[in-house]
Design a protein around this motif. Structure first.
Motif, PDB file in Angstrom:
ATOM      1  N   PRO A 242      16.597 -41.369 -49.635  1.00  0.00           N
ATOM      2  CA  PRO A 242      17.495 -40.329 -49.096  1.00  0.00           C
ATOM      3  C   PRO A 242      16.763 -39.321 -48.230  1.00  0.00           C
ATOM      4  CG  PRO A 242      17.036 -39.907 -51.411  1.00  0.00           C
ATOM      5  CD  PRO A 242      16.430 -41.252 -51.097  1.00  0.00           C
ATOM      6  N   TYR A 243      17.454 -38.849 -47.226  1.00  0.00           N
ATOM      7  CA  TYR A 243      16.900 -37.839 -46.322  1.00  0.00           C
ATOM      8  C   TYR A 243      16.728 -36.509 -47.043  1.00  0.00           C
ATOM      9  CZ  TYR A 243      16.793 -34.631 -42.303  1.00  0.00           C
ATOM     10  OH  TYR A 243      16.457 -33.655 -41.408  1.00  0.00           O
ATOM     11  N   MET A 244      17.703 -36.172 -47.886  1.00  0.00           N
ATOM     12  CA  MET A 244      17.678 -34.960 -48.702  1.00  0.00           C
ATOM     13  C   MET A 244      18.373 -35.267 -50.016  1.00  0.00           C
ATOM     14  SD  MET A 244      18.632 -32.006 -45.880  1.00  0.00           S
ATOM     15  CE  MET A 244      18.685 -30.727 -47.144  1.00  0.00           C
ATOM     16  N   PHE A 245      18.301 -34.312 -50.954  1.00  0.00           N
ATOM     17  CA  PHE A 245      18.984 -34.482 -52.226  1.00  0.00           C
ATOM     18  C   PHE A 245      20.500 -34.354 -52.026  1.00  0.00           C
ATOM     19  CE2 PHE A 245      14.775 -33.004 -53.701  1.00  0.00           C
ATOM     20  CZ  PHE A 245      14.458 -34.078 -54.518  1.00  0.00           C
ATOM     21  N   GLY A 246      21.240 -35.000 -52.891  1.00  0.00           N
ATOM     22  CA  GLY A 246      22.692 -34.910 -52.849  1.00  0.00           C
ATOM     23  C   GLY A 246      23.324 -36.225 -52.447  1.00  0.00           C
ATOM     24  N   ASP A 247      24.562 -36.427 -52.880  1.00  0.00           N
ATOM     25  CA  ASP A 247      25.255 -37.676 -52.603  1.00  0.00           C
ATOM     26  C   ASP A 247      25.582 -37.874 -51.137  1.00  0.00           C
ATOM     27  OD1 ASP A 247      25.172 -38.630 -55.168  1.00  0.00           O
ATOM     28  OD2 ASP A 247      27.100 -37.785 -55.752  1.00  0.00           O
ATOM     29  N   THR A 248      25.551 -36.794 -50.358  1.00  0.00           N
ATOM     30  CA  THR A 248      25.769 -36.937 -48.917  1.00  0.00           C
ATOM     31  C   THR A 248      24.745 -37.896 -48.314  1.00  0.00           C
ATOM     32  OG1 THR A 248      26.730 -34.730 -48.672  1.00  0.00           O
ATOM     33  CG2 THR A 248      25.740 -35.703 -46.702  1.00  0.00           C
ATOM     34  N   TYR A 249      23.538 -37.861 -48.858  1.00  0.00           N
ATOM     35  CA  TYR A 249      22.438 -38.624 -48.257  1.00  0.00           C
ATOM     36  C   TYR A 249      22.041 -39.861 -49.061  1.00  0.00           C
ATOM     37  CZ  TYR A 249      22.090 -34.276 -45.644  1.00  0.00           C
ATOM     38  OH  TYR A 249      22.377 -33.193 -44.861  1.00  0.00           O
ATOM     39  N   ARG A 250      22.821 -40.204 -50.089  1.00  0.00           N
ATOM     40  CA  ARG A 250      22.458 -41.364 -50.892  1.00  0.00           C
ATOM     41  C   ARG A 250      22.603 -42.652 -50.092  1.00  0.00           C
ATOM     42  NH1 ARG A 250      25.891 -41.727 -56.090  1.00  0.00           N
ATOM     43  NH2 ARG A 250      24.969 -43.828 -56.193  1.00  0.00           N
ATOM     44  N   SER A 251      21.911 -43.673 -50.516  1.00  0.00           N
ATOM     45  CA  SER A 251      21.815 -44.915 -49.747  1.00  0.00           C
ATOM     46  C   SER A 251      23.174 -45.504 -49.381  1.00  0.00           C
ATOM     47  CB  SER A 251      21.003 -45.934 -50.550  1.00  0.00           C
ATOM     48  OG  SER A 251      20.886 -47.156 -49.864  1.00  0.00           O
ATOM     49  N   GLU A 252      24.112 -45.523 -50.336  1.00  0.00           N
ATOM     50  CA  GLU A 252      25.416 -46.156 -50.087  1.00  0.00           C
ATOM     51  C   GLU A 252      26.256 -45.408 -49.062  1.00  0.00           C
ATOM     52  OE1 GLU A 252      24.165 -45.216 -52.924  1.00  0.00           O
ATOM     53  OE2 GLU A 252      24.417 -46.702 -54.515  1.00  0.00           O
ATOM     54  N   ASN A 253      25.955 -44.118 -48.858  1.00  0.00           N
ATOM     55  CA  ASN A 253      26.736 -43.302 -47.922  1.00  0.00           C
ATOM     56  C   ASN A 253      26.117 -43.216 -46.536  1.00  0.00           C
ATOM     57  OD1 ASN A 253      28.785 -42.666 -49.766  1.00  0.00           O
ATOM     58  ND2 ASN A 253      27.616 -40.957 -50.616  1.00  0.00           N
ATOM     59  N   ILE A 254      25.092 -44.005 -46.287  1.00  0.00           N
ATOM     60  CA  ILE A 254      24.482 -44.026 -44.951  1.00  0.00           C
ATOM     61  C   ILE A 254      25.289 -44.953 -44.048  1.00  0.00           C
ATOM     62  CG2 ILE A 254      22.462 -44.731 -43.629  1.00  0.00           C
ATOM     63  CD1 ILE A 254      20.732 -43.844 -45.966  1.00  0.00           C
ATOM     64  N   ILE A 255      25.676 -44.436 -42.898  1.00  0.00           N
ATOM     65  CA  ILE A 255      26.469 -45.192 -41.918  1.00  0.00           C
ATOM     66  C   ILE A 255      25.690 -45.241 -40.610  1.00  0.00           C
ATOM     67  CG2 ILE A 255      28.612 -45.274 -40.602  1.00  0.00           C
ATOM     68  CD1 ILE A 255      29.972 -43.847 -42.934  1.00  0.00           C
ATOM     69  N   PHE A 256      25.443 -46.434 -40.109  1.00  0.00           N
ATOM     70  CA  PHE A 256      24.733 -46.605 -38.844  1.00  0.00           C
ATOM     71  C   PHE A 256      25.747 -46.592 -37.697  1.00  0.00           C
ATOM     72  CE2 PHE A 256      22.013 -48.507 -42.049  1.00  0.00           C
ATOM     73  CZ  PHE A 256      20.771 -47.967 -41.729  1.00  0.00           C
ATOM     74  N   THR A 257      25.412 -45.866 -36.642  1.00  0.00           N
ATOM     75  CA  THR A 257      26.331 -45.708 -35.511  1.00  0.00           C
ATOM     76  C   THR A 257      25.601 -45.948 -34.197  1.00  0.00           C
ATOM     77  OG1 THR A 257      25.928 -43.361 -35.067  1.00  0.00           O
ATOM     78  CG2 THR A 257      27.453 -43.878 -36.854  1.00  0.00           C
ATOM     79  N   ASP A 258      26.363 -45.861 -33.112  1.00  0.00           N
ATOM     80  CA  ASP A 258      25.718 -45.889 -31.806  1.00  0.00           C
ATOM     81  C   ASP A 258      24.941 -44.598 -31.611  1.00  0.00           C
ATOM     82  OD1 ASP A 258      27.528 -43.933 -30.028  1.00  0.00           O
ATOM     83  OD2 ASP A 258      28.845 -45.137 -31.326  1.00  0.00           O
ATOM     84  N   LEU A 259      24.101 -44.544 -30.595  1.00  0.00           N
ATOM     85  CA  LEU A 259      23.157 -43.440 -30.415  1.00  0.00           C
ATOM     86  C   LEU A 259      23.834 -42.095 -30.216  1.00  0.00           C
ATOM     87  CD1 LEU A 259      20.120 -42.794 -30.181  1.00  0.00           C
ATOM     88  CD2 LEU A 259      20.331 -43.133 -27.711  1.00  0.00           C
ATOM     89  N   ASP A 260      24.982 -42.051 -29.552  1.00  0.00           N
ATOM     90  CA  ASP A 260      25.602 -40.775 -29.187  1.00  0.00           C
ATOM     91  C   ASP A 260      26.591 -40.249 -30.223  1.00  0.00           C
ATOM     92  OD1 ASP A 260      24.195 -40.929 -26.792  1.00  0.00           O
ATOM     93  OD2 ASP A 260      25.822 -42.015 -25.782  1.00  0.00           O
ATOM     94  N   PHE A 261      27.002 -41.071 -31.155  1.00  0.00           N
ATOM     95  CA  PHE A 261      28.081 -40.669 -32.057  1.00  0.00           C
ATOM     96  C   PHE A 261      27.721 -39.490 -32.973  1.00  0.00           C
ATOM     97  CE2 PHE A 261      31.085 -41.207 -35.616  1.00  0.00           C
ATOM     98  CZ  PHE A 261      32.280 -41.208 -34.902  1.00  0.00           C
ATOM     99  N   PRO A 262      26.530 -39.448 -33.597  1.00  0.00           N
ATOM    100  CA  PRO A 262      26.225 -38.339 -34.514  1.00  0.00           C
ATOM    101  C   PRO A 262      26.295 -36.966 -33.863  1.00  0.00           C
ATOM    102  CG  PRO A 262      24.692 -40.138 -34.860  1.00  0.00           C
ATOM    103  CD  PRO A 262      25.464 -40.464 -33.620  1.00  0.00           C
ATOM    104  N   GLU A 263      25.823 -36.835 -32.637  1.00  0.00           N
ATOM    105  CA  GLU A 263      25.825 -35.517 -31.991  1.00  0.00           C
ATOM    106  C   GLU A 263      27.255 -35.037 -31.700  1.00  0.00           C
ATOM    107  OE1 GLU A 263      24.928 -36.397 -27.336  1.00  0.00           O
ATOM    108  OE2 GLU A 263      23.532 -37.307 -28.771  1.00  0.00           O
ATOM    109  N   LYS A 264      28.170 -35.984 -31.415  1.00  0.00           N
ATOM    110  CA  LYS A 264      29.558 -35.595 -31.179  1.00  0.00           C
ATOM    111  C   LYS A 264      30.205 -35.067 -32.454  1.00  0.00           C
ATOM    112  CE  LYS A 264      31.008 -39.502 -29.456  1.00  0.00           C
ATOM    113  NZ  LYS A 264      31.886 -40.499 -28.819  1.00  0.00           N
ATOM    114  N   VAL A 265      30.007 -35.786 -33.554  1.00  0.00           N
ATOM    115  CA  VAL A 265      30.591 -35.368 -34.831  1.00  0.00           C
ATOM    116  C   VAL A 265      30.026 -34.021 -35.273  1.00  0.00           C
ATOM    117  CG1 VAL A 265      30.845 -35.977 -37.268  1.00  0.00           C
ATOM    118  CG2 VAL A 265      30.999 -37.756 -35.517  1.00  0.00           C
ATOM    119  N   ASP A 266      28.771 -33.783 -34.950  1.00  0.00           N
ATOM    120  CA  ASP A 266      28.115 -32.528 -35.343  1.00  0.00           C
ATOM    121  C   ASP A 266      28.483 -31.379 -34.414  1.00  0.00           C
ATOM    122  OD1 ASP A 266      26.443 -31.347 -37.290  1.00  0.00           O
ATOM    123  OD2 ASP A 266      24.762 -31.318 -35.903  1.00  0.00           O
TER     124      ASP A 266
END
Length: 480
Positions: A242-266
């Motif tokens: 996990p990147y950090m503690f918490g279920d937000t970052y647990r292995s099962e909750n990791i979603i791979f996306t295209d390169l630009d998608f994370p910055e838009k959601v953020d």
């Protein structure tokens, strides 16, 4: 008749004791040569994982330079509120006490695309990938994986997004830890697509072709959402760290996306935060040459760390650096055992020559001369033994180096068995085979061996001679 002639006649006259000393010195010399050369042995490895996935380099931010840049920009702002180069500071008051709030934005933290492209253009680089920082996102029309026994109050309540330019070169898929079970990977240039874990797919009855929505995880009031199509489902051999503690970052909750998608959601479209870049080397055999060329690229290297992506291989191969430590122990044991054996041999020599020593002393021969003659006899025999050991050493040293390498491998395997179940790895361990061990006998090793044998004989003769030479001729002859 001089001392050398007397010593030579004594060696010829008493062949049994001479052969005993010869065999002993030959064995000790051979073992010392084997031990010393094994410490410098070259371990030839065949890394099946490296051959399977190729070779590459990883570019990451240098943390020390990051702090240096922050300090530099803070000084340039001269204790005033403002922003400079992606660094921001403002004065705030908490409970009547003034303090400073500082932060950096993506433009300060991200890897620079222009530097990545310069490296990618280096001869020998076949392709490259850019990976975003892990970004928290709010699931809108699906449910994430949670630990029911954990209080989720302090957790962001989201999932993790990781964007890649080329998903096939993401570290988890490149290492073989993650693999596609349904659908496909994200292709370079695609937009608004994602690959989810099999656990998320099962929990939400999702399959390829479905669309899921995400919102800003840190601003729950923001009604803006972004849609991505599920093009694949993945599984992992071992949970992703996990990147950090918490279920937000647990292995099962990791979603791979295209390169630009994370910055838009953020909420930072056009302001990406790239965490690392991977550069694939075209020919594994040119690895070192390409690496040197990359390091010669005209970029601000102080901003970055260039990591050898064969880290798994280097870490395991580093275990064989302990070969030198093993060889030192081996040499020390042989030296100690050799000293004891030589001492016992010379004790036997002295006792078997009591009459000769007593007569020589009574004739006026000094104790130093007698000791020198015995020393000469020993060194003459030892010189022949050492010379022959030099001829036999190449074959024996290879066997010794092989043995020590096998012992090292066995030690590592035993340690892995002890650690099994205790340590979780987020990558696939590199599979290595030892395909050859080369141990060379250098002139330096030969000199050290000869000097070591001479020292052992000198010490043994001196210690053994004390018991006899401290007595007078009358006492020696009376004992007879």
């Amino acid at each position: 008749m001089n001392g050398f002639s007397l010593a030579w006649r004594s060696v010829i006259r008493k062949p049994v004791k001479s052969v005993l000393l010869f065999v002993t010195v030959f064995t000790i010399s051979l073992l010392l040569l084997s031990g010393m050369s094994s410490g410098k042995a070259t371990i030839q490895m065949q890394d099946r994982t490296r051959q399977a996935i190729g070779a590459g380099l990883v570019l990451e931010e240098n943390e020390a330079d990051r702090h240096r840049r922050i300090d530099e920009l803070s000084e340039r702002l001269d204790h005033k509120e403002g922003s400079l180069g992606g660094y921001h500071q403002e004065k705030i008051t908490i409970d009547g006490v003034e303090s400073w709030r500082t932060w950096t934005d993506n433009s300060f933290e991200t890897l620079l695309v222009e530097d990545i492209e310069i490296i990618a253009g280096t001869e020998g680089i076949a392709d490259y990938n850019i990976t975003t920082v892990t970004t928290a996102a709010r699931p809108v029309d699906f449910i994430r994986i949670e630990d029911e026994d954990v209080d989720q109050y302090s957790d962001l309540g989201g999932v993790s997004l990781i964007g890649n330019k080329d998903m096939s070169m993401d570290s988890e898929f490149l290492s073989g830890n993650a693999f596609i079970t349904e659908g496909r990977m994200i292709q370079e240039g695609e937009k608004d697509v994602c690959v989810i874990s099999s656990e998320l797919a099962d929990k939400n009855q999702l399959e390829t072709g479905c669309k899921i929505r995400f919102g800003n995880c840190r601003d729950k009031e923001d009604s803006m959402t972004y849609e991505a199509e599920v093009v694949g489902v993945y599984q992992v051999n071992r949970p992703i760290a996990p990147y950090m503690f918490g279920d937000t970052y647990r292995s099962e909750n990791i979603i791979f996306t295209d390169l630009d998608f994370p910055e838009k959601v953020d909420g930072k479209a056009g302001d990406p935060l790239y965490e690392k870049a991977y550069f694939k080397i075209a020919d594994v055999n040119d690895y070192e040459t390409v690496k040197k060329s990359v390091m010669g690229a005209d970029i601000a290297w102080e901003r970055y760390d260039l990591i050898d992506n064969n880290g798994n291989m280097d870490t395991l191969s580093a275990n064989f650096n302990e070969m030198e430590q093993y060889s030192r122990v081996f040499v020390c044991v042989i030296s100690g055992a050799g000293l004891v054996i030589l001492f016992l041999i010379f004790q036997f020599w002295m006792k078997s020559r009591n009459r000769e020593i007593g007569i020589m002393l009574s004739m006026g021969t000094s104790k130093i001369q007698i000791l020198a003659q015995i020393m000469t006899e020993a060194l003459m025999t030892a010189a022949v033994a050492v010379w022959i050991s030099f001829l036999a050493a190449p074959g024996v040293t290879g066997l010794t180096a092989d043995y020590l390498a096998e012992q090292q491998i066995q030690s590592v395997e035993e340690q892995n068995l002890l650690d099994e179940g205790k340590v979780a790895f987020s990558y696939e361990k590199s599979e290595q085979d030892v395909v050859g061990v080369q141990a060379k006998i250098t002139s330096g090793i030969l000199i050290q061996d000869a000097a070591g044998i001479a020292l052992l004989i000198t010490i043994s003769v001196c210690i053994s001679g004390i018991a006899i030479l401290k007595r007078n001729p009358g006492n020696i002859l009376q004992d007879l």
